[in-house]
Design an enzyme around this catalytic site. Structure first.
Site: not given
Length: 272
Positions: A223, A255, A142
């Site tokens: 995602d 995610h 991320s």
């Protein structure tokens, strides 16, 4: 944009409030397990700042020299820490790989330019302090994937050391920061357009040099479309500049568990 850049809204497993709590629990518990069974050096300072520390998980049977996976945590540059970032260590140390979890000053204390510089300096420190390291592999999740990607665009001449980066694994990252200026994410970061542009890997892609590392851009099936678009476009930009890149679209994960599962030997990304 608020929706697209809120990863917790896109999971199919849990509601958006629960999933972040579960993520914190899973990564903390995994890190605790790794610290209990691996040989570690914790809170090693690589600079003088409060956040400038790293945790080292050494290989179970280290050979004369060993590769190291440098893990850069996510949390939108404003939460999480290296203290929850050792969860991927056990499968790797058992294969002779050292794992280093890098700390950096998160927002609001840290600002974007400083975080990027800290991660770069942590690699210089590793190269200088541990001559037994044989190749660095970056892994970021991320916001950490963004920081790892910024490392790839570094001009190392000012550091007098060129880290031997062999590979980069960029998981569910953000590579163009400009869309974030218009979302809640920027409340703590307080980035100007200039700062966002200067720190967008998408805008900093350099032509690949002969010794350029291999890059693996990984994205989760669940995602958001924006996260998936950013991964695709960044991998295309690297490829166009001559880098060796592969895009890995991981099925059945979101995610959060896209990175949590690195604690499992059998997980596809761990294997890769």
């Amino acid at each position: 944009l608020e929706d697209q850049y809120s990863p917790s809204r896109w999971s199919r497993r849990l509601d958006r409030d629960t999933i972040i709590d579960v993520h914190l629990e899973v990564t903390a518990a995994g890190t605790e397990r790794a610290r209990a069974s691996a040989q570690t050096l914790l809170h090693v300072p690589y600079g003088s700042g409060d956040g400038e520390k790293l945790d080292i998980y050494f290989p179970t049977n280290p050979s004369e020299t060993f590769p190291v996976l440098v893990y850069i945590h996510g949390g939108y540059w404003q939460c999480l820490s290296k203290d929850d970032s050792g969860f991927a260590a056990l499968p790797l140390v058992s294969q002779g790989v050292a794992v280093v979890a890098v700390g950096y000053d998160i927002a609001p204390k840290g600002h974007m330019d400083a975080m990027v510089l800290q991660v770069r300096r942590s690699l210089v420190f590793l190269m200088e302090q541990y001559p037994r390291i044989r190749g660095i592999y970056l892994c970021g999740h991320s916001a950490g994937a963004h920081l790892a990607a910024m490392v790839l665009s570094t001009d190392w001449t000012e550091f007098q050391v060129v880290p031997d980066i062999k590979g980069a694994v960029l998981v569910s990252g953000v590579y163009d920061l400009e869309p974030l200026l218009h979302t809640y994410v920027n409340d703590a970061l307080n980035m100007s357009r200039e700062v966002a542009q200067r720190n967008s890997p998408m805008r900093r892609v350099t032509p690949a040099v002969p010794a350029a590392c291999e890059v693996l851009v990984a994205v989760a099936q669940h995602d958001s479309p924006e996260f998936r678009r950013q991964s695709q476009e960044y991998s295309q930009a690297l490829r166009a500049a001559g880098w060796s890149v592969s895009l890995l679209d991981l099925a059945g994960v979101d995610h959060f568990d896209v990175i949590e599962k690195l604690s499992e030997d059998s997980y596809l990304l761990t294997q890769v």
